[in-house]
Enzyme design. Structure first.
Site, PDB file in Angstrom:
ATOM      1  N   ASP A  28       0.860  -1.185   0.000  1.00  0.00           N
ATOM      2  CA  ASP A  28       0.000   0.000   0.000  1.00  0.00           C
ATOM      3  C   ASP A  28       0.894   1.231   0.000  1.00  0.00           C
ATOM      4  OD1 ASP A  28      -2.467   1.545   0.420  1.00  0.00           O
ATOM      5  OD2 ASP A  28      -1.643   1.943   2.392  1.00  0.00           O
ATOM      6  N   SER A  29       0.283   2.385  -0.200  1.00  0.00           N
ATOM      7  CA  SER A  29       1.030   3.634  -0.186  1.00  0.00           C
ATOM      8  C   SER A  29       1.505   4.015   1.219  1.00  0.00           C
ATOM      9  CB  SER A  29       0.145   4.747  -0.741  1.00  0.00           C
ATOM     10  OG  SER A  29      -1.048   4.827   0.010  1.00  0.00           O
TER      11      SER A  29
ATOM     12  N   TYR B  80      -0.548   8.492  -2.523  1.00  0.00           N
ATOM     13  CA  TYR B  80      -0.602   8.186  -3.946  1.00  0.00           C
ATOM     14  C   TYR B  80      -1.828   8.873  -4.579  1.00  0.00           C
ATOM     15  CZ  TYR B  80       2.755   4.208  -3.544  1.00  0.00           C
ATOM     16  OH  TYR B  80       3.851   3.403  -3.357  1.00  0.00           O
ATOM     17  N   GLY B  81      -2.836   9.104  -3.750  1.00  0.00           N
ATOM     18  CA  GLY B  81      -4.161   9.511  -4.253  1.00  0.00           C
ATOM     19  C   GLY B  81      -4.234  10.856  -4.930  1.00  0.00           C
TER      20      GLY B  81
ATOM     21  N   CYS C 174      -3.920  -0.955  -1.948  1.00  0.00           N
ATOM     22  CA  CYS C 174      -4.183   0.463  -2.211  1.00  0.00           C
ATOM     23  C   CYS C 174      -5.129   0.603  -3.411  1.00  0.00           C
ATOM     24  CB  CYS C 174      -2.858   1.143  -2.520  1.00  0.00           C
ATOM     25  SG  CYS C 174      -3.001   2.879  -2.909  1.00  0.00           S
ATOM     26  N   ASN C 175      -6.229   1.311  -3.200  1.00  0.00           N
ATOM     27  CA  ASN C 175      -7.190   1.513  -4.292  1.00  0.00           C
ATOM     28  C   ASN C 175      -6.571   2.306  -5.434  1.00  0.00           C
ATOM     29  OD1 ASN C 175     -10.271   0.830  -3.339  1.00  0.00           O
ATOM     30  ND2 ASN C 175      -8.892   1.231  -1.644  1.00  0.00           N
ATOM     31  N   THR C 176      -5.792   3.332  -5.085  1.00  0.00           N
ATOM     32  CA  THR C 176      -5.192   4.172  -6.122  1.00  0.00           C
ATOM     33  C   THR C 176      -4.195   3.354  -6.951  1.00  0.00           C
ATOM     34  OG1 THR C 176      -5.413   6.029  -4.590  1.00  0.00           O
ATOM     35  CG2 THR C 176      -4.049   6.373  -6.535  1.00  0.00           C
TER      36      THR C 176
ATOM     37  N   GLU D 201      -5.506   9.828   9.151  1.00  0.00           N
ATOM     38  CA  GLU D 201      -4.125   9.645   9.631  1.00  0.00           C
ATOM     39  C   GLU D 201      -3.880  10.469  10.888  1.00  0.00           C
ATOM     40  OE1 GLU D 201      -0.924   9.060   7.117  1.00  0.00           O
ATOM     41  OE2 GLU D 201      -2.096   7.519   6.106  1.00  0.00           O
TER      42      GLU D 201
ATOM     43  N   CYS E 176     -11.332   3.362  -0.643  1.00  0.00           N
ATOM     44  CA  CYS E 176     -10.027   3.846  -0.190  1.00  0.00           C
ATOM     45  C   CYS E 176      -9.710   3.126   1.119  1.00  0.00           C
ATOM     46  CB  CYS E 176     -10.094   5.359   0.025  1.00  0.00           C
ATOM     47  SG  CYS E 176      -8.609   6.048   0.780  1.00  0.00           S
ATOM     48  N   THR E 177      -8.440   2.795   1.272  1.00  0.00           N
ATOM     49  CA  THR E 177      -8.018   2.019   2.448  1.00  0.00           C
ATOM     50  C   THR E 177      -8.399   2.671   3.786  1.00  0.00           C
ATOM     51  OG1 THR E 177      -5.923   3.190   2.170  1.00  0.00           O
ATOM     52  CG2 THR E 177      -6.014   0.902   1.416  1.00  0.00           C
ATOM     53  N   HIS E 178      -8.483   3.995   3.803  1.00  0.00           N
ATOM     54  CA  HIS E 178      -8.696   4.698   5.074  1.00  0.00           C
ATOM     55  C   HIS E 178     -10.157   4.788   5.505  1.00  0.00           C
ATOM     56  CE1 HIS E 178      -4.620   5.822   4.178  1.00  0.00           C
ATOM     57  NE2 HIS E 178      -4.513   6.594   5.239  1.00  0.00           N
TER      58      HIS E 178
END
Ligand code: DGL
Length: 296
Positions: A26-27, A58-59, A89-91, A167, A200-202
């Site tokens: 992932d990023s 990355y997004g 990572c989705n991006t 974050e 998105c991961t978050h």
């Protein structure tokens, strides 16, 4: 006797294959939500995780740059001889899945295909997607949904502030979080899709707040959870699942400060029971070095 020996050798080889790790990248920290889902679904697996915290996010970057990073991340993980590679990572999935599938010597699972499939299965109606700017602009979710369900209506919204908000560790009921979410979700609230993909991961860390704002008629689909289901299905189909039923391990690498990774990362795993014990540093200069993709 020859046959017996061959069978034994074959069985030992299969066992070695099954005990190989799953490589996940992932990023940064976000992909740990996917690791949490993986370890919940496959508690006996070993996971080698690379979080590219030095180059996050990355997004907001171009797809070309993200593709280059994704290729380097994936190539780094090949040295652990994974039995499967997961692009958490989705991006990175949006930018690089075709390129990785065409170049990696191992099966690659992304988060967008499974996320789109789970959404299509969950509703006959309109599908909403929220994700980073780069993911939404790439049109990857929209395309994947059209492939599975031609003509389906899709409403997509980029939510660039959500990654830094998560974050920073803001609580879901923090007024700033609710204000930002309210703004991003306004159009989606008006459209009332049957399903909303957390692309998105978050975003799973904001699931309760998003659910409250969208209302009970909207099913939330987490692309990470859907990807974990896909990994489990593929491992079992290929007879590659670990023989252990629990006791899985998580080995982490980060391209930035490892103390910060360990400290902040745990929050992304909470709920899964998984813990971060081991974090190693790997520099981006190391990732950027040309390497053979099957290198040991
Ligand atoms: N991991 C990214 C994603 O799922 C979010 C963080 C970033 O922008 O790098 O799209």
């Amino acid at each position: 006797v020859d046959n017996q020996e061959n069978n034994q050798r074959g069985a030992a080889q299969d066992e070695r294959l099954r005990s190989r790790p799953i490589g996940v990248f992932d990023s940064g920290l976000g992909g740990l939500t996917v690791v949490g889902e993986l370890l919940s679904a496959l508690a006996g697996e070993t996971i080698v995780y690379l979080g590219d915290s030095a180059r996050v996010p990355y997004g907001i970057k171009s797809l070309e740059t993200v593709r280059r990073f994704a290729r380097e991340d994936a190539a780094f993980l090949m040295q652990f001889e994974p039995k499967m590679l997961v692009v958490a990572c989705n991006t990175a999935s949006a930018a690089a899945i075709d390129c990785l599938r065409g170049s990696m010597p191992v099966e690659v699972v992304d988060v967008i295909g499974p996320g789109a499939a789970a959404a299509v299965a969950a509703t006959d109606g309109m599908i909403g997607v929220i994700a980073t700017e780069a993911t939404i602009k790439s049109g990857a979710y929209q395309r994947e949904i059209q492939k599975l369900s031609p003509g389906r209506e899709v409403v997509a919204a980029a939510c660039p502030l959500l990654v830094p908000i998560v974050e920073e560790g803001r609580a879901e009921d923090d007024p700033i979080v609710l204000h930002v979410l309210g703004d991003y979700l306004r159009e989606l609230q008006r459209c009332r899709p049957g399903t909303l993909i957390l692309g998105c991961t978050h975003y799973p860390l904001l699931q309760r707040a998003i659910g409250k704002l969208m209302g009970p008629s909207v099913t939330l689909v987490s692309s990470g959870a859907a990807a974990a289901g896909e990994v489990r299905r593929r491992l079992s189909e290929r007879n590659l699942a670990s023989e252990r039923k629990n006791g899985g391990e998580l080995r982490c690498f980060t391209t930035d400060n490892k103390e910060r990774f360990a400290e902040l990362g745990q929050r992304f795993l909470d709920g899964s029971g998984a813990r971060i014990h081991s974090v190693q540093y790997v520099g981006t200069d190391e990732l950027e070095k040309p390497r053979s993709q099957t290198a040991n």
